[in-house]
Design a protein around this motif. Structure first.
Motif, short mmCIF file in Angstrom:
data_model
loop_
_atom_site.label_atom_id
_atom_site.label_comp_id
_atom_site.label_asym_id
_atom_site.label_seq_id
_atom_site.Cartn_x
_atom_site.Cartn_y
_atom_site.Cartn_z
N LEU A 142 1.16 -1.36 -0.11
CA LEU A 142 -0.28 0.45 0.48
C LEU A 142 0.72 1.19 0.37
CD1 LEU A 142 -2.94 1.11 0.20
CD2 LEU A 142 -2.27 1.08 2.15
N LEU A 172 1.36 3.24 -3.16
CA LEU A 172 1.16 3.47 -4.23
C LEU A 172 1.68 5.34 -4.02
CD1 LEU A 172 -2.29 1.37 -4.47
CD2 LEU A 172 -0.09 0.92 -4.76
N HIS A 230 1.17 1.38 -10.31
CA HIS A 230 0.40 -0.49 -9.45
C HIS A 230 -0.67 0.84 -8.74
CE1 HIS A 230 4.00 -2.11 -10.84
NE2 HIS A 230 4.42 -1.16 -9.92
N TRP A 231 -1.93 -0.07 -8.55
CA TRP A 231 -2.92 0.38 -8.45
C TRP A 231 -3.46 -0.37 -6.88
CZ3 TRP A 231 -5.73 0.29 -14.06
CH2 TRP A 231 -4.81 0.99 -13.97
N LYS A 232 -4.85 -0.28 -6.60
CA LYS A 232 -5.37 -0.81 -4.86
C LYS A 232 -5.75 -2.11 -5.26
CE LYS A 232 -7.44 -0.12 -0.75
NZ LYS A 232 -8.78 0.26 0.06
N GLU A 233 -5.83 -2.59 -6.68
CA GLU A 233 -6.48 -3.66 -6.94
C GLU A 233 -5.30 -4.10 -6.75
OE1 GLU A 233 -8.32 -1.64 -9.77
OE2 GLU A 233 -6.96 -3.18 -11.82
N LEU A 244 -2.55 -4.78 -4.91
CA LEU A 244 -1.87 -5.33 -4.12
C LEU A 244 -0.94 -6.59 -4.09
CD1 LEU A 244 -3.63 -2.97 -1.11
CD2 LEU A 244 -1.34 -2.37 -2.19
#
Lengths: 113, 248
Positions: free
Chosen positions: B70, B73, B79-82, B84
């Motif tokens: 996290l 980001l 890279h996105w939250k989905e 992780l």
């Protein structure tokens, strides 16, 4: 007569300026941002010396807390980069000769990506 | 001799940069013909791979050993939250191929070390330094010098960054100017800093490939975002350099 008085005025002014310590030529040292916390935020410090090493010694004499940042066991901290008149002073930075009017930049190495 | 002709779709996709006199159709074909190795898919690796991919570099290989957390980001914009918990290289491949399906993308989920570096960078036209530590930078620098591959250095911290371009045998290398190895640390950084430095690195790669302009060769560019100042320092080759001193 007037010209002679002017000459005297000019000479007096010249002598006055020559006696002012703050107008003496010296080496201008620019500190990296991370080191300015030891100099109340001042970036440019005037230092004296015949070599880079003497100038850095003069700097830490003026700002003793900088000593541990700039030197490690009496040698230049390997994470501190020295640039003299815009050029890297590496290797053997401390013995590089300097003269009045020279400029030293101290830069701190970055590693993140 | 350019091997890769541009398709009709590519001519339209790259139309605005083909209009640049220094690029033109021939320059664009050179970019398509190029093979670039990017070491790292983090703060620098994200923007540098995005800009090289959308510029139409024909083949890109990305090496990274990390997974996405996290606290990545704020700056690692590939890279996105989905994502992780995923490998950074998998996330990078997914996003970059969606950005530009016309390029070839290879990934390797490995730690770069002295044993595997030579094979990893073999055959590439350039190596981009998007690493987060100096131990690996020195390994890449040595491999670049030994294999005559141009090396595009970048590093960041906080609001500050730096870039330099190394042409082995001609210009100063990393070891001509650096001797220290900063301790590995959780280093402060805001995303705009790697964005600026990576954009400079990508610009250098593109200029090198199309053979135009003045590179940051023997020139260390230091960006200070707080003062909004760019400073440049001259770096000379060190004949005693343990990496490139004997290189001709």
């Amino acid at each position: 007569m007037i010209i002679a008085e002017r000459r005297n005025d000019v000479e007096r002014e010249r002598r006055r300026l020559l006696n002012r310590k703050d107008l003496e030529l010296s080496i201008e040292l620019s500190l990296h941002r991370t080191h300015r916390r030891y100099t109340d935020g001042k970036e440019i410090i005037q230092v004296d010396g015949k070599t880079v090493g003497e100038c850095l010694r003069d700097l830490v004499n003026k700002y003793p807390p900088l000593e541990k940042e700039i030197f490690k066991s009496g040698k230049l901290n390997s994470l501190v980069e020295v640039y003299l008149n815009g050029e890297s002073a590496y290797p053997n930075e401390l013995i590089k000769p300097v003269k009045d009017g020279d400029k030293i930049n101290l830069v701190y190495m970055l590693s993140s990506g | 001799m350019i091997k890769n002709m541009l398709s009709q779709e590519e001519l339209i996709r790259y139309d605005r940069q083909i209009m640049i006199p220094e690029i033109g159709r021939e320059g664009q074909e050179r970019l398509k013909d190029a093979k670039i190795f990017i070491a790292g898919a983090g703060g620098l690796g994200s923007p540098v791979s995005i800009y090289l991919a959308v510029a139409g570099i024909g083949r890109i290989k990305i090496a990274d050993h990390d997974t996405i957390e996290l606290n990545n980001l704020n700056r690692q914009i590939l890279h996105w939250k989905e994502d992780l918990g995923k490998k950074k290289v998998d996330s990078a491949r997914d996003k970059l191929l969606r950005l530009n399906p016309n390029i070839k993308l290879e990934i390797t989920h490995q730690t770069i070390n002295e044993k595997n570096v030579s094979q990893m960078v073999d055959g590439f036209d350039a190596i981009v330094d998007a690493m987060d530590n100096f131990q690996t930078r020195y390994i890449l620098n040595k491999a670049a010098v030994d294999k005559n591959i141009p090396f595009f250095h970048g590093a960041v911290r906080g609001f500050e960054g730096r870039a330099m371009t190394i042409i082995p045998g001609k210009t100063a290398c990393l070891r001509c100017m650096y001797h220290g190895t900063p301790p590995e640390e959780k280093s402060p950084v805001i995303g705009v800093t790697p964005a600026i430095i990576a954009s400079i690195q990508a610009t250098e790669v593109i200029k090198y490939l199309i053979g135009t302009g003045d590179l940051l060769a023997d020139r260390l560019l230091i960006y200070d975002g707080i003062g909004m100042i760019f400073r440049e320092f001259k770096i000379r080759r060190n004949p005693e350099c343990d990496h490139c001193g004997k290189k001709k």
